[in-house]
Design a protein around this motif. Structure first.
Motif, PDB file in Angstrom:
ATOM      1  N   ARG A   1       0.852  -1.189   0.000  1.00  0.00           N
ATOM      2  CA  ARG A   1       0.000   0.000   0.000  1.00  0.00           C
ATOM      3  C   ARG A   1       0.885   1.235   0.000  1.00  0.00           C
ATOM      4  O   ARG A   1       1.804   1.346   0.795  1.00  0.00           O
ATOM      5  CB  ARG A   1      -0.919  -0.009   1.222  1.00  0.00           C
ATOM      6  CG  ARG A   1      -1.771   1.231   1.351  1.00  0.00           C
ATOM      7  CD  ARG A   1      -2.763   1.131   2.483  1.00  0.00           C
ATOM      8  NE  ARG A   1      -3.734   0.075   2.259  1.00  0.00           N
ATOM      9  CZ  ARG A   1      -4.813  -0.106   3.007  1.00  0.00           C
ATOM     10  NH1 ARG A   1      -5.043   0.709   4.026  1.00  0.00           N
ATOM     11  NH2 ARG A   1      -5.647  -1.083   2.756  1.00  0.00           N
ATOM     12  N   LEU A   2       0.595   2.142  -0.895  1.00  0.00           N
ATOM     13  CA  LEU A   2       1.364   3.376  -0.968  1.00  0.00           C
ATOM     14  C   LEU A   2       1.062   4.259   0.235  1.00  0.00           C
ATOM     15  O   LEU A   2      -0.078   4.343   0.695  1.00  0.00           O
ATOM     16  CB  LEU A   2       1.026   4.129  -2.251  1.00  0.00           C
ATOM     17  CG  LEU A   2       1.402   3.457  -3.575  1.00  0.00           C
ATOM     18  CD1 LEU A   2       0.872   4.290  -4.736  1.00  0.00           C
ATOM     19  CD2 LEU A   2       2.906   3.289  -3.691  1.00  0.00           C
TER      20      LEU A   2
ATOM     21  N   ARG B   1      -5.450   8.897  -1.849  1.00  0.00           N
ATOM     22  CA  ARG B   1      -5.669   7.598  -2.485  1.00  0.00           C
ATOM     23  C   ARG B   1      -6.577   7.744  -3.699  1.00  0.00           C
ATOM     24  O   ARG B   1      -7.572   8.457  -3.664  1.00  0.00           O
ATOM     25  CB  ARG B   1      -6.284   6.617  -1.493  1.00  0.00           C
ATOM     26  CG  ARG B   1      -5.270   6.113  -0.492  1.00  0.00           C
ATOM     27  CD  ARG B   1      -5.889   5.278   0.604  1.00  0.00           C
ATOM     28  NE  ARG B   1      -4.862   4.930   1.558  1.00  0.00           N
ATOM     29  CZ  ARG B   1      -4.413   5.772   2.501  1.00  0.00           C
ATOM     30  NH1 ARG B   1      -4.927   6.964   2.601  1.00  0.00           N
ATOM     31  NH2 ARG B   1      -3.460   5.385   3.320  1.00  0.00           N
TER      32      ARG B   1
ATOM     33  N   GLU C   1      -3.539  -1.732 -12.119  1.00  0.00           N
ATOM     34  CA  GLU C   1      -2.791  -1.432 -10.896  1.00  0.00           C
ATOM     35  C   GLU C   1      -1.651  -0.452 -11.170  1.00  0.00           C
ATOM     36  O   GLU C   1      -1.358   0.426 -10.346  1.00  0.00           O
ATOM     37  CB  GLU C   1      -2.247  -2.725 -10.290  1.00  0.00           C
ATOM     38  CG  GLU C   1      -3.328  -3.595  -9.662  1.00  0.00           C
ATOM     39  CD  GLU C   1      -2.810  -4.960  -9.232  1.00  0.00           C
ATOM     40  OE1 GLU C   1      -3.434  -5.573  -8.348  1.00  0.00           O
ATOM     41  OE2 GLU C   1      -1.782  -5.408  -9.786  1.00  0.00           O
TER      42      GLU C   1
ATOM     43  N   ARG D   1      -1.384   3.322  -9.453  1.00  0.00           N
ATOM     44  CA  ARG D   1      -0.214   3.822  -8.729  1.00  0.00           C
ATOM     45  C   ARG D   1       0.355   5.083  -9.388  1.00  0.00           C
ATOM     46  O   ARG D   1       0.793   6.002  -8.693  1.00  0.00           O
ATOM     47  CB  ARG D   1       0.848   2.729  -8.624  1.00  0.00           C
ATOM     48  CG  ARG D   1       0.428   1.604  -7.670  1.00  0.00           C
ATOM     49  CD  ARG D   1       1.498   0.552  -7.511  1.00  0.00           C
ATOM     50  NE  ARG D   1       1.060  -0.466  -6.568  1.00  0.00           N
ATOM     51  CZ  ARG D   1       1.643  -0.740  -5.407  1.00  0.00           C
ATOM     52  NH1 ARG D   1       2.713  -0.061  -5.050  1.00  0.00           N
ATOM     53  NH2 ARG D   1       1.180  -1.692  -4.619  1.00  0.00           N
TER      54      ARG D   1
ATOM     55  N   THR E   1      -1.674   8.016  -8.476  1.00  0.00           N
ATOM     56  CA  THR E   1      -1.517   8.360  -7.063  1.00  0.00           C
ATOM     57  C   THR E   1      -0.203   9.089  -6.797  1.00  0.00           C
ATOM     58  O   THR E   1      -0.132   9.944  -5.913  1.00  0.00           O
ATOM     59  CB  THR E   1      -1.591   7.092  -6.191  1.00  0.00           C
ATOM     60  OG1 THR E   1      -2.849   6.438  -6.429  1.00  0.00           O
ATOM     61  CG2 THR E   1      -1.471   7.420  -4.715  1.00  0.00           C
TER      62      THR E   1
END
Length: 691
Positions: free
Chosen positions: A37-38, A65, A155, A159, A162
């Motif tokens: 998780r970032l 997020r 995905e 990312r 984000t």
């Protein structure tokens, strides 16, 4: 020739095998920095998932997020078209793009276009480089291939959206959309979308708040590329290019700061906090509070709590008019601070008196100077009205009638009802409840008051307030603070109070209060579904000349109801047996309240018999009357002096009874209160439930 070709094929095959084996070894030996998780900003959300407030990351970045569902598909399509049109086909590296970039570099002597894919850009964002070099580029290629082995295309996009930089400490498309346009990335225009696609390449040079022309040129290049790719028509691109570029950066949402801080303090490790707050309601209440405090003066603050009366969920909570104001001590959450509630508790005194059959709305009560064992209450305006009805006494907030009835029902009983509703009134150490609590001689918070008033709005059932910050999920069970008939009678009286000067009648039942010494002004009101409480005063408890609930707090209450965005709900229908009887229809025992030594209506001659007591039906009984039966309910009592007057839900049952038995025909299912009054004016009551 064939031998050379075969040799070359074998060499290429061996080379490919060795390269694959080398990559697999390096992939295992040097895995990419790929956290599950970032790290992102902690978010506080409203009941519908809307952002109330975000907290910056420990590094001071705004990184919210993001998932693809929260982004306009047009933005994703434009991003891929502009940055990496073969994104869905390649495995991390676009060989054609790299060859094209290399040829343009050789032909032009400068970089014309880059060959980086979205996967390579994500690799660079995860491992930032200090300067461009061939080594850094090969590292990006290696990492991009690794990412493609571990992540899906969606995905990778998630990312990237984000982590992408947008100037200053903004990272990710959500933070950028909120900071530059004040909206979520699901609601962007074509022009706004094009600007956000262009910014990550050179975020500092193209920041619209610092370089409007640079931002405009970058946006227009994206629009032209979309026209060439057939994604936009020339007319659409022209309309988008005509839109202005934002020239300043907006603050990210910061609603309900007190609750947001509480949520973070109670669960510091949580990445998202969901509150019961409604952002549209909260926004309206905060605007009203700030405007009102500005009008009232630099030291005064305003606090508000709005709750759903049927669930106890808090829909809006304003702890102060300005969280960052030092003059108003805005950091203090005044919804939780215990203060004197003034006259706001009077409705519950009258409600208890109605429960016990002591008074009805049109019962006359005296408003004259009185002495209660040394306690001498006086009205707010220092004047007295003489004989007034109970309805008038409550609507005018007269002090003497309220204390007269409190003396009859007992202050201990009033305090016990508050505790039953989950509200703990605060008294000086060692003191028991006295008559002064009827005029504000007790400590309660604004949240306490709103919790009590949910009982008036919801037919006598008070609900424990909750806002989503609780460490332990509170019980949602309701508690009876008043019987349904009494609660309806009080709501009916309060709905007739005139609105403050300049406000329009909105179908709100409300009560005001002013604490001793003009320190606190209160107004609390409700419709058929919502309760709103308003407090006005100084956070340090200082006196304010002329501060009064009707003048200072009531106008804010009406404005806040209007600005909350919630449609007003009709008041509850009267429960079975609850009527507003005319004075002419009242039995003689309810025509006038004249307290005796025991707090009940006094008779000319003191009786020698014990007071009446209803022995059937017993208090709290559930009476099952067979459907369709005409048989009335038999009632029995003992003690008392004949003749007896029976009342059902405050309405007299026809005739005087000289025996200790009587009958009553219920007019419907539900809670009912039966009262008997003897010739000496003494009364007894029981509450039952007819099924």
């Amino acid at each position: 020739m064939l031998r050379i070709t075969a040799t070359a094929t074998i060499s290429l095959t061996v080379g490919a095998i060795l390269a694959t084996a080398g990559f697999l070894w390096a992939d295992r030996a040097f895995p990419p920095p790929l956290p599950a998780r970032l790290e992102a900003s902690t978010e506080v959300l409203d009941r519908d998932g809307l952002l109330l407030r975000a907290f910056a990351t420990p590094q001071g970045r705004w990184r919210l997020r993001t998932d693809l569902a929260s982004v306009d598909p047009k933005l994703i399509e434009m991003l891929i078209t502009y940055e990496d049109k073969r994104f869905r086909q390649h495995r991390g590296v676009d060989a054609f793009a790299i060859l094209r970039a290399g040829w343009q570099l050789v032909s032009n002597g400068r970089i014309v276009s880059g060959g980086s894919t979205v996967s390579m850009q994500l690799a660079r964002l995860m491992e930032p480089r200090d300067a461009r070099s061939l080594g850094a580029k090969f590292r990006q290629i290696f990492r991009a291939l690794q990412l493609e082995r571990r992540l899906t295309k969606d995905e990778i996009l998630t990312r990237y959206l984000t982590l992408a930089p947008y100037g200053g400490n903004l990272e990710g498309v959500r933070a950028a959309a909120l900071a530059y346009f004040g909206k979520e990335p699901k609601r962007l225009s074509v022009s706004e979308t094009a600007l956000l696609v262009a910014l990550p390449q050179l975020p500092e040079r193209r920041r619209p708040d610092r370089n409007v022309e640079g931002a405009r040129a970058a946006r227009d290049r994206v629009l032209n590329r979309m026209v060439s790719a057939g994604l936009l028509s020339e007319r659409e691109a022209a309309r988008a290019a005509a839109e202005a570029i934002p020239e300043r950066r907006l603050a990210l949402p910061a609603y309900a700061p007190h609750l947001a801080e509480t949520a973070l303090r109670n669960a510091p490790s949580a990445t998202a906090h969901r509150l019961t707050i409604s952002r549209p309601v909260q926004s309206g209440l905060e605007a009203v509070a700030l405007n009102a405090a500005t009008r009232l003066g630099p030291k005064l603050s305003v606090a508000m709590v709005m709750a759903d009366a049927r669930t106890g969920e808090i829909l809006g909570s304003v702890g102060s008019a300005d969280f960052f104001s030092t003059g108003r001590a805005g950091w203090i959450d005044m919804t939780r601070i215990v203060r004197s509630p003034g006259s706001t508790l009077k409705p519950f005194i009258y409600g208890l008196a109605m429960e016990q059959g002591l008074v009805a709305q049109e019962t006359l009560v005296e408003d004259r100077p009185s002495d209660f064992s040394g306690y001498r209450p006086r009205n707010f305006d220092m004047r007295y009205q003489g004989d007034v009805s109970v309805r008038q006494a409550l609507q005018m907030s007269l002090n003497v009638p309220a204390i007269t009835l409190l003396d009859a029902v007992g202050p201990a009983r009033l305090a016990a009802r508050f505790r039953r509703a989950g509200v703990m009134p605060q008294l000086p150490p060692g003191e028991s409840p006295g008559l002064a609590i009827g005029l504000g001689g007790v400590g309660l918070s604004l949240r306490d008051l709103v919790q009590l008033y949910t009982g008036l709005a919801d037919g006598g059932r008070a609900h424990l307030l909750r806002d989503g910050t609780e460490l332990i999920e509170p019980s949602t069970a309701s508690t009876d603070v008043l019987e349904p008939q009494a609660a309806w009678q009080i709501a009916d009286i309060l709905s007739g109070v005139k609105p403050p000067h300049g406000a329009t009648q909105r179908g709100i039942a409300y009560k005001t209060g002013t604490s001793y010494g003009y320190r606190d002004a209160w107004s609390i009101g409700f419709d058929g579904r919502h309760v709103l409480g308003v407090w006005v005063g100084r956070a340090d408890g200082g006196a304010v000349a002329g501060l009064a609930g009707y003048v200072a707090a009531a106008p804010i209450l009406f404005e806040a109801f209007a600005r909350s965005g919630l449609a007003l709900q009709p008041m509850r229908r009267p429960p079975a047996g609850a009527i507003r009887a005319r004075r002419a229809d009242l039995p003689v025992t309810l025509a006038r309240f004249a307290p005796g030594a025991d707090g009940l209506t006094a008779a000319p001659n003191a009786p020698s018999e014990p007071p009446p007591q209803i022995i059937f039906p017993p208090a709290g009984a559930h009476i099952d009357l067979a459907e369709g039966t005409a048989a009335p309910l038999a009632m029995k009592l003992q003690g008392g002096r004949a003749p007896f007057r029976w009342l059902a839900n405050g309405k007299a049952i026809a005739g005087l009874h000289r025996t200790r038995t009587a009958t009553w025909q219920p007019d419907g299912a539900g809670y009912s209160t039966l009262t008997v009054v003897d010739a000496a004016g003494r009364a007894a009551s029981v509450s039952i439930f007819v099924e």
